[in-house]
Design an enzyme around this catalytic site. Structure first.
Site, mmCIF file in Angstrom:
data_model
loop_
_atom_site.group_PDB
_atom_site.id
_atom_site.type_symbol
_atom_site.label_atom_id
_atom_site.label_comp_id
_atom_site.label_asym_id
_atom_site.label_seq_id
_atom_site.Cartn_x
_atom_site.Cartn_y
_atom_site.Cartn_z
ATOM 1 N N HIS A 35 -6.146 9.394 0.579
ATOM 2 C CA HIS A 35 -5.726 8.630 1.765
ATOM 3 C C HIS A 35 -5.982 9.428 3.043
ATOM 4 C CE1 HIS A 35 -3.318 6.009 4.375
ATOM 5 N NE2 HIS A 35 -3.315 5.136 3.393
ATOM 6 N N HIS A 68 3.940 -2.091 3.035
ATOM 7 C CA HIS A 68 3.855 -0.729 2.501
ATOM 8 C C HIS A 68 5.147 -0.354 1.766
ATOM 9 C CE1 HIS A 68 0.733 -0.655 5.605
ATOM 10 N NE2 HIS A 68 0.196 0.339 4.949
ATOM 11 N N ASP A 106 0.802 -1.225 0.000
ATOM 12 C CA ASP A 106 0.000 0.000 0.000
ATOM 13 C C ASP A 106 0.839 1.282 0.000
ATOM 14 O OD1 ASP A 106 -2.038 -1.820 0.264
ATOM 15 O OD2 ASP A 106 -2.910 -0.895 2.060
ATOM 16 N N ASP A 107 0.160 2.351 -0.423
ATOM 17 C CA ASP A 107 0.572 3.749 -0.220
ATOM 18 C C ASP A 107 1.626 4.251 -1.192
ATOM 19 O OD1 ASP A 107 -1.172 3.446 1.871
ATOM 20 O OD2 ASP A 107 0.231 3.995 3.451
ATOM 21 N N HIS A 144 -6.986 2.759 -3.385
ATOM 22 C CA HIS A 144 -6.748 2.986 -1.948
ATOM 23 C C HIS A 144 -7.255 4.372 -1.537
ATOM 24 C CE1 HIS A 144 -5.109 2.068 1.893
ATOM 25 N NE2 HIS A 144 -3.957 2.678 1.788
HETATM 26 ZN ZN LIG Z 1 -2.696 3.169 3.305
#
Ligand SMILES: [Zn+2]
Length: 292
Positions: free
Chosen positions: A145, A236, A91-92, A141
């Site tokens: 965020h 991540h 993620d991210d 996502h």
């Molecule tokens: Zn995230």
């Protein structure tokens, strides 16, 4: 690419019960006005339960939520069984320092992963395209965020999803099929928005808290404890914590994790690949749509 089934569209039992309770509470107050404290208490308790369902990332109370990969579709007896598999979700990102090294590590082990991203796709479109070109998957996502995502109303939730979906499409030409909420936190407005966008909510079986945990060993232990077929693991490439030597944690965890998976004969596959080989009747059991 193989066609994928549409998302089931029926509200979760708790959401249906909650609607009925609200209608019932209004009816009670209209017929017996002096019962209002009981009606109000019931509605307040219902809201607490809904909030708890949204603050518990792995809960299924608010709607379908993948905490494991779905079971395999039954094949013909002559068919070789599909190998045991897990999904690594990252993620991210994309992150200009980390993501390309993550892609190299995955390639070295012939592993596939799912990268859940948002507005960063606009800053690093070449990295997003590299993710797709190297046969990984991109998930939605949210766009910004926001850590207050679970406090947004229906319009705000839908906008965050739509903006991320559009940014991913512009950068890569891909239509994301899976969604992960920031920190896994959500509210009852999410599921209807996901259904309209044909997105499946995914949380995880296990996570290593690698945005705050600086120990690669402890992150790896958290991810691999009781590891088994169908697990969904969370790491991540964006917001990665740094080890004491200054390295992004994921870069130290991932090679070790991939070796553990290889030794356990667990193939790292994308979420889309898991869906394609899954039991479609399970996914369509309450669907109002048809396969698209
Ligand atoms: Zn995230």
């Amino acid at each position: 690419m193989d066609p994928l089934p549409s998302r089931p569209g029926r509200p979760a039992p708790l959401i249906r019960a909650s609607r009925a309770l609200h209608v019932g509470a209004i009816g009670v107050v209209l017929v017996r006005p002096h019962w209002w404290p009981w009606a109000l208490s019931a509605v307040a308790a219902d809201h607490l339960l809904l909030a708890a369902g949204g603050l518990w990332p792995r809960s299924h109370l608010l709607g379908p939520n993948w905490t494991h990969l779905p079971p395999l579709a039954a094949g013909s007896p002559a068919e070789a069984p599909a190998p045991a598999a897990v999904a690594i979700t990252i993620d991210d990102g994309p992150d200009p320092e980390v993501t390309s090294r993550v892609l190299d590590l995955l390639d070295e082990h012939d592993a596939r992963a799912t990268f859940c991203i948002g507005e960063r796709v606009e800053r690093h479109p070449a990295l997003a395209r590299a993710i797709v070109a190297r046969q990984h998957e991109i998930g939605n996502h949210t766009y910004r965020h926001l850590m207050r995502f679970s406090l947004l109303g229906p319009r705000g939730v839908a906008q965050e999803i739509a903006r991320a979906q559009e940014a991913i499409g512009v950068a890569t030409g891909e239509v994301a099929r899976f969604f992960r909420a920031p920190a896994g936190l959500r509210n009852p407005f999410l599921e209807p928005a996901l259904t309209r966008a044909n997105l499946q909510l995914v949380s995880w079986t296990r996570r290593g808290f690698d945005t705050v945990n600086r120990s690669a060993g402890r992150v790896l232990d958290s991810l691999t404890r009781d590891l088994r077929d169908g697990d969904i693991l969370l790491l991540h490439d964006g917001h990665a914590a740094r080890t004491p030597s200054g390295s992004p944690v994921i870069l130290e965890v991932l090679p070790r994790l991939l070796r553990v998976l290889s030794a356990a004969q667990l193939a790292p596959i994308t979420l889309r690949a898991a869906l394609a080989r899954a039991s479609v009747p399970l996914l369509l059991s309450s669907a109002s749509g048809v396969p698209s």
